[in-house]
Design an enzyme around this catalytic site. Sequence first.
Site, mmCIF file in Angstrom:
data_model
loop_
_atom_site.group_PDB
_atom_site.id
_atom_site.type_symbol
_atom_site.label_atom_id
_atom_site.label_comp_id
_atom_site.label_asym_id
_atom_site.label_seq_id
_atom_site.Cartn_x
_atom_site.Cartn_y
_atom_site.Cartn_z
ATOM 1 N N ASP A 198 -5.495 -7.234 -6.098
ATOM 2 C CA ASP A 198 -5.327 -5.955 -6.919
ATOM 3 C C ASP A 198 -5.399 -6.599 -8.459
ATOM 4 O O ASP A 198 -5.653 -5.649 -9.182
ATOM 5 C CB ASP A 198 -3.821 -5.471 -6.804
ATOM 6 C CG ASP A 198 -3.800 -4.640 -5.459
ATOM 7 O OD1 ASP A 198 -5.207 -4.238 -5.074
ATOM 8 O OD2 ASP A 198 -2.751 -4.289 -4.857
ATOM 9 N N GLN B 255 0.848 -1.209 0.020
ATOM 10 C CA GLN B 255 0.143 -0.089 0.030
ATOM 11 C C GLN B 255 0.914 1.289 -0.038
ATOM 12 O O GLN B 255 0.591 2.055 -0.654
ATOM 13 C CB GLN B 255 -0.864 0.128 1.257
ATOM 14 C CG GLN B 255 -1.994 -0.940 1.142
ATOM 15 C CD GLN B 255 -2.723 -0.936 -0.146
ATOM 16 O OE1 GLN B 255 -3.432 0.083 -0.421
ATOM 17 N NE2 GLN B 255 -2.767 -2.094 -1.008
ATOM 18 N N GLU C 184 -10.161 0.025 3.777
ATOM 19 C CA GLU C 184 -10.251 -0.422 2.287
ATOM 20 C C GLU C 184 -9.914 -1.808 2.058
ATOM 21 O O GLU C 184 -10.754 -2.718 1.557
ATOM 22 C CB GLU C 184 -9.590 0.611 1.512
ATOM 23 C CG GLU C 184 -9.496 0.264 -0.041
ATOM 24 C CD GLU C 184 -8.445 0.936 -0.916
ATOM 25 O OE1 GLU C 184 -7.567 1.646 -0.336
ATOM 26 O OE2 GLU C 184 -8.663 1.105 -2.302
ATOM 27 N N HIS C 185 -8.619 -2.203 2.658
ATOM 28 C CA HIS C 185 -8.418 -3.505 2.434
ATOM 29 C C HIS C 185 -7.892 -4.107 3.817
ATOM 30 O O HIS C 185 -7.268 -3.609 4.713
ATOM 31 C CB HIS C 185 -6.668 -3.842 1.731
ATOM 32 C CG HIS C 185 -6.821 -3.118 0.385
ATOM 33 N ND1 HIS C 185 -6.515 -1.657 0.087
ATOM 34 C CD2 HIS C 185 -7.192 -3.547 -0.767
ATOM 35 C CE1 HIS C 185 -6.603 -1.649 -1.059
ATOM 36 N NE2 HIS C 185 -7.101 -2.584 -1.658
ATOM 37 N N HIS D 260 -53.175 16.463 -5.115
ATOM 38 C CA HIS D 260 -53.119 15.216 -4.998
ATOM 39 C C HIS D 260 -54.392 14.417 -4.420
ATOM 40 O O HIS D 260 -54.934 13.607 -5.132
ATOM 41 C CB HIS D 260 -52.192 14.890 -3.788
ATOM 42 C CG HIS D 260 -50.703 15.158 -3.979
ATOM 43 N ND1 HIS D 260 -50.295 16.457 -4.323
ATOM 44 C CD2 HIS D 260 -49.602 14.247 -3.951
ATOM 45 C CE1 HIS D 260 -48.937 16.213 -4.733
ATOM 46 N NE2 HIS D 260 -48.340 14.894 -4.166
ATOM 47 N N HIS E 189 2.308 2.882 -3.117
ATOM 48 C CA HIS E 189 1.104 3.528 -4.047
ATOM 49 C C HIS E 189 1.225 5.073 -3.953
ATOM 50 O O HIS E 189 1.227 5.889 -5.031
ATOM 51 C CB HIS E 189 -0.246 3.488 -3.670
ATOM 52 C CG HIS E 189 -0.828 2.108 -4.264
ATOM 53 N ND1 HIS E 189 -0.662 1.998 -5.613
ATOM 54 C CD2 HIS E 189 -1.260 0.737 -3.699
ATOM 55 C CE1 HIS E 189 -1.371 0.663 -6.148
ATOM 56 N NE2 HIS E 189 -1.702 0.112 -4.895
#
Lengths: 437, 437
Positions: free
Chosen positions: B367, B265, B333-334, B426, B268
């Site tokens: 991934d 991670q 996230e992961h 209505h 990145h």
Amino acid sequence: MTELSITTLHTSDADFERRFMDLITWNAGDMADIERRVAQIIADVRQHGDRAVIDYTQRFDRITLTPEGMAFSEAELEDALATVPHDVYQALELAAQRIYQFHSWQLPQMGIQEFMDASGTLLGQRVQAVKKAGLYVPGGLASYPSSVLMNAIPAKVAGVETLIMVVPTPDNQVNPAILAAARLAGVDKIFRIGGAQAVAAMAYGTQQVPAVDMIVGPGNIYVATAKRQVYGQVGIDMIAGPSEILVIADNQNDPKWIAADLLSQAEHDRDAQSILVTDDATFAEQVRLAIAEQLSHLSRSQIARQSIMERGGIIVVKDLDEGAKIASRVAPEHLELAVADPRTLMHKIDHAGAIFMGRHTPEPIGDYVAGPNHVLPTNGTARFSSPLGVHNFIKRSSLIGCTARSFASIGPAASALAGSEGLTAHKLSVDLRLAKE
Amino acid sequence: MTELSITTLHTSDADFERRFMDLITWNAGDMADIERRVAQIIADVRQHGDRAVIDYTQRFDRITLTPEGMAFSEAELEDALATVPHDVYQALELAAQRIYQFHSWQLPQMGIQEFMDASGTLLGQRVQAVKKAGLYVPGGLASYPSSVLMNAIPAKVAGVETLIMVVPTPDNQVNPAILAAARLAGVDKIFRIGGAQAVAAMAYGTQQVPAVDMIVGPGNIYVATAKRQVYGQVGIDMIAGPSEILVIADNQNDPKWIAADLLSQAEHDRDAQSILVTDDATFAEQVRLAIAEQLSHLSRSQIARQSIMERGGIIVVKDLDEGAKIASRVAPEHLELAVADPRTLMHKIDHAGAIFMGRHTPEPIGDYVAGPNHVLPTNGTARFSSPLGVHNFIKRSSLIGCTARSFASIGPAASALAGSEGLTAHKLSVDLRLAKE
């Protein structure tokens, strides 16, 4: 009665395209000032918690709350419920039951779903309700018990554990039917706060108001802006624009019925949009006259008149197929198919929030008791979004489980791709495990 | 090698709560300037179409496009594809096939679903793919073929008719593997444009670029801001924050494996976040040393180092159950569960984008080739949102069909509620039809 003019277009007109685009384009105007004011309110609530919420409530709703008094007590709820007229309560019960039934039917498979693939890798997903949700309910004119049911019941059907609600009570006034609807829908706690400060309190939590994961429900421009600003911190349902209806009607309809259907959107809001699409110009004129006649009897006649004259439209098409194409371009929130064969026509419609099939299905039946949700995508967003439903309160997590053996089978491709993308730690993470096999 | 310091917390520390919140809170900083610049680009593209797109491409990507040359030709694609290394192409094929398989498994029931309720009212929903979708693919460093597969294949599985892609080609450079992945995934047309101008072109359409209903795909802060600004005009997938991983590991793991997973991670983005949660402080220290050792060999070592030192974290817990509670608060996230019994632990996790079960399931396998999507909710949004999937490309319309008879049965309740809400049009729309019965 002043003459009622309604924008009327024929698809055969030379300037149809330009005038059609003018008709259906909605511009919300410049929001920079509102954005700033809302951002300030949210920042205050994040910093000062209940103190800020109480101060804003004093300023905007003219009531003085104590922290403990922010939520309605059981006794207060019981007292309020006792004042709801019996026939209204019964109608709410029927509506709640039907909304519950439809959304239960709509519920997808929940829980853990998985399969083992050919490599021996376990793949799947876990489908769960969000844990905590908050429902915004407007006070004042637009304080509708039907809206409480429509927002709260899907959350409960999905399995949301904690469902709170906020409703402002300006000058200490609240519609008891709102509280009755909340009770019927299973809302756990109701706070008498509103505006951007209430949205901020639900998004970030205060001493009294729990932080939620998801905020739904309609509101004015401050509420909508606050929802947009807290999006990311929490999930939100959608940012609704003005309400719209498009009615495709042949000349076999009673013009009065269609007129009332169009007015039922127009009376919501002067920015609401009502469009009649018909293959008969004479019928169109009959509807226009019926609208003019009915307008004078409405309780919200001024709003409806302004909506019809400024945003309403009549589009005369050469046949119903062309009507379906026009409707698909509008992608209306509500679409009535007041024709002999609504099913055939429905198949020609690309986009609509809710489709009302046939002459005996006026839009207001969907607002209250049909069962499907009345919170629908507006302003053309039906091209990519959906009615509010159980799906809004559900989230998925992916599941991946390799064995040493299945990893040996698919790992080399991951290593090759990581290498080609220049991500050497990704590659290392895979290669270390492959070396071990 | 400089000493590698990683923020290390023990849940038993007196100041744990404050330091934990500091660790996991992400602040994107002030965006006002970027918001303004992006708004200007979007306005230009809406007004001037291709001309504006070509001008911005000249300025930002230093290439001169003709309108006809905005899209890659078939011949250009063939030439590019021929340069992709064979092993990379084969790995992409395997990945595409597995992603296709998982997302096909995930596809819900499509088409018209309906039932008739006790009143004789027909209720249901129509479930359809969005018609047109656009995929943003970054150029330069973050130009990943795996990301093309992950975004494009769910659209195709859902049934999107037209899928276009944009990818900037600064100085005329493009990764041919991107084009190969697009071809494998079934992308219909690829434009060599990027940035906010490409997002605007897909949202509003230009002479060459068709307007789409939905835009997905990652991008830098200008792209993310543009997606946020065009949201409403089109649907978008999500606004992704920096990537995150949280690994729950006991001391039976190889520290090198876990170190590589955390670094995958970190490499990145310097803002990416890698957190180790373990019940063994000695093991934590072994992982720290392994990270320090591995860092020196990475191609993106500087980015990874900065990420680990500024945003990384080690949290020592008293047992794995406490680790599950910490992970749920992060909603990562992961999430890797590198423990002996990942299934038991998984049931204690409230929120995560993707859960990697067991020691042989490192995050990078997800991934690339596992099959589930690698586009996942970041920054705690797994509390209410889901991995990218076929659902993002699907929309529902509600269907309601009353007969005269069923309307007579449920109409009175609608009339009562409309009356109580003060919506007389209505009520009229319902009452006119009830009177007829």
